[in-house]
Design an enzyme around this catalytic site. Structure first.
Site, PDB file in Angstrom:
ATOM      1  N   HIS A   1       0.821  -1.214   0.000  1.00  0.00           N
ATOM      2  CA  HIS A   1       0.000   0.000   0.000  1.00  0.00           C
ATOM      3  C   HIS A   1       0.857   1.267   0.000  1.00  0.00           C
ATOM      4  CE1 HIS A   1      -4.532   0.043   0.457  1.00  0.00           C
ATOM      5  NE2 HIS A   1      -4.258   1.294   0.165  1.00  0.00           N
TER       6      HIS A   1
ATOM      7  N   GLY B   1       4.728  -0.631  -5.875  1.00  0.00           N
ATOM      8  CA  GLY B   1       5.557  -0.065  -4.811  1.00  0.00           C
ATOM      9  C   GLY B   1       6.891   0.395  -5.353  1.00  0.00           C
ATOM     10  N   GLY B   2       6.991   1.676  -5.681  1.00  0.00           N
ATOM     11  CA  GLY B   2       8.274   2.259  -6.067  1.00  0.00           C
ATOM     12  C   GLY B   2       8.745   1.893  -7.467  1.00  0.00           C
TER      13      GLY B   2
HETATM   14  C1  LIG Z   1      -4.215   8.923  -6.374  1.00  0.00           C
HETATM   15  C2  LIG Z   1      -4.029   7.560  -5.755  1.00  0.00           C
HETATM   16  C3  LIG Z   1      -5.095   6.922  -5.125  1.00  0.00           C
HETATM   17  C4  LIG Z   1      -4.936   5.669  -4.550  1.00  0.00           C
HETATM   18  N1  LIG Z   1      -5.993   5.065  -3.993  1.00  0.00           N
HETATM   19  C5  LIG Z   1      -5.895   3.769  -3.635  1.00  0.00           C
HETATM   20  C6  LIG Z   1      -7.038   3.026  -3.238  1.00  0.00           C
HETATM   21  O1  LIG Z   1      -8.143   3.546  -3.118  1.00  0.00           O
HETATM   22  N2  LIG Z   1      -6.866   1.716  -2.982  1.00  0.00           N
HETATM   23  C7  LIG Z   1      -5.639   1.117  -3.062  1.00  0.00           C
HETATM   24  O2  LIG Z   1      -5.533  -0.090  -2.884  1.00  0.00           O
HETATM   25  N3  LIG Z   1      -4.553   1.802  -3.340  1.00  0.00           N
HETATM   26  C8  LIG Z   1      -4.641   3.098  -3.658  1.00  0.00           C
HETATM   27  N4  LIG Z   1      -3.523   3.779  -4.012  1.00  0.00           N
HETATM   28  C9  LIG Z   1      -2.206   3.132  -3.782  1.00  0.00           C
HETATM   29  C10 LIG Z   1      -1.611   2.523  -5.017  1.00  0.00           C
HETATM   30  O3  LIG Z   1      -2.510   1.665  -5.676  1.00  0.00           O
HETATM   31  C11 LIG Z   1      -0.295   1.789  -4.718  1.00  0.00           C
HETATM   32  O4  LIG Z   1      -0.545   0.595  -4.005  1.00  0.00           O
HETATM   33  C12 LIG Z   1       0.758   2.562  -3.947  1.00  0.00           C
HETATM   34  O5  LIG Z   1       0.689   3.953  -4.196  1.00  0.00           O
HETATM   35  C13 LIG Z   1       2.153   2.028  -4.287  1.00  0.00           C
HETATM   36  O6  LIG Z   1       2.546   2.261  -5.616  1.00  0.00           O
HETATM   37  P1  LIG Z   1       3.486   3.492  -6.022  1.00  0.00           P
HETATM   38  O7  LIG Z   1       4.745   3.389  -5.203  1.00  0.00           O
HETATM   39  O8  LIG Z   1       3.771   3.298  -7.494  1.00  0.00           O
HETATM   40  O9  LIG Z   1       2.767   4.755  -5.738  1.00  0.00           O
HETATM   41  C14 LIG Z   1      -3.656   5.041  -4.571  1.00  0.00           C
HETATM   42  C15 LIG Z   1      -2.581   5.688  -5.172  1.00  0.00           C
HETATM   43  C16 LIG Z   1      -2.755   6.931  -5.766  1.00  0.00           C
HETATM   44  C17 LIG Z   1      -1.576   7.609  -6.432  1.00  0.00           C
END
Ligand SMILES: Cc1cc2nc3c(=O)[nH]c(=O)nc-3n(C[C@H](O)[C@H](O)[C@H](O)COP(=O)(O)O)c2cc1C
Length: 287
Positions: A185, A217-218
């Site tokens: 998450h 994640g990243g």
């Molecule tokens: C605008 C936005 C809204 C998000 N809302 C949710 C959500 O409602 N449910 C969820 O499981 N993850 C949500 N996420 C988390 C992402 O799905 C992801 O698990 C997390 O940001 C890790 O990926 P990243 O490092 O590429 O950001 C959200 C991320 C962003 C950017």
């Protein structure tokens, strides 16, 4: 505009928490922006509310050949608008439902089914999120049987997001999931949680072929995508950098970033002598 110019532009309309860093790595915004960054107006800036953001996000991803995972929250309007946007874009998008009580899940699944989304997800790890504790409708843990009932109600393949162990993956498979997302998450929910790259290989070794394995994640570049595939993922999710792209360049931002990721992935394949994504394996990474 290229990705750097779009990121630069996003810096002028985003903030104060997000700094639109050259590489989104969670350092400059530590303790300011949570991993799950819904509520874009609160976390990024009031240039958009969640509905406006999702409209661009779903449309631009569909146009760029990828699918947006849309989120869910206490405000039920978010899911209604997100599923509407997915319907408008021929079902290219994945509504992600929080682990509410059964009746609320069924109501949200009605919306998701109606949107013609090609898949539906649940961020099962949100069961522990502080902002969902003690609220109406209630959200929380699900037994395998409870999850199975929810999955059976969906008309399309169901994705369980937030898996960090072989045991968790087994439960998702037992409940009928067609795909899992190895995810913590965003790494801001529980201190001490391992990085997804540390647990992906073990999970993939056990479940590859039984269930589609997605990881997030990243992941920021085509090279990162390559590494995730080499560790056993079938696909990746990239979340936060897309926020910067949308704030800085709307559809153009998404398109430019997707193109850049594709180019970086192709370059990495060339450099490692891999001619198809199916060939990418552990042998291609140095551990
Ligand atoms: C605008 C936005 C809204 C998000 N809302 C949710 C959500 O409602 N449910 C969820 O499981 N993850 C949500 N996420 C988390 C992402 O799905 C992801 O698990 C997390 O940001 C890790 O990926 P990243 O490092 O590429 O950001 C959200 C991320 C962003 C950017």
């Amino acid at each position: 505009m290229n990705v750097n110019e779009i990121r630069e532009k996003s810096r002028s309309v985003i903030g104060p928490y997000c700094k639109s860093c050259p590489v989104c790595n969670g350092k400059a915004c530590s303790n300011k922006i949570p991993g799950p960054v819904g509520a874009v107006s609160q976390h990024y800036s009031d240039l958009y509310n969640d509905n406006m953001f999702n409209e661009i996000y779903v449309r631009a991803c569909a146009k760029s050949g990828i699918a947006a995972f849309t989120g869910d929250g206490l405000n039920e309007e978010i899911m209604i608008h997100a599923t509407h946007a997915i319907k408008e874009n021929k079902g290219i998008g994945v509504p992600t439902i929080k682990p509410w009580d059964k009746d609320t899940c069924f109501k949200k699944l009605d919306l998701a089914n109606e949107s013609n989304a090609f898949a539906i997800a649940m961020d099962i790890d949100a069961a522990g999120l502080p902002f969902l504790q003690g609220r109406i409708p209630p959200a929380g843990r699900k037994s395998v049987e409870e999850l199975k009932e929810i999955i059976d109600y969906a008309h399309v393949p169901f994705i369980v997001k937030g898996i960090m162990s072989v045991e968790g993956a087994q439960k998702a498979v037992d409940a009928g999931a067609k795909a899992i997302v190895v995810s913590n998450h965003g790494g801001r929910v529980l201190d001490g949680t391992p990085a997804t790259a540390c647990v992906l290989e073990e999970i993939a070794d056990q479940f590859k072929g039984q269930v589609k394995i997605i990881v997030d994640g990243g992941i920021r570049s085509g090279l990162d995508v390559f590494k995730a595939l080499a560790l056993g993922a079938d696909a990746v999710i990239i979340a936060r950098p897309f926020v910067n792209m949308i704030y800085g360049g709307k559809d153009e931002g998404v398109e430019a970033y997707v193109q850049q990721l594709g180019q970086e992935l192709e370059n990495t394949m060339m450099m490692t002598g891999v001619s198809s994504l199916r060939e990418v394996s552990k042998k291609n990474i140095y551990k």
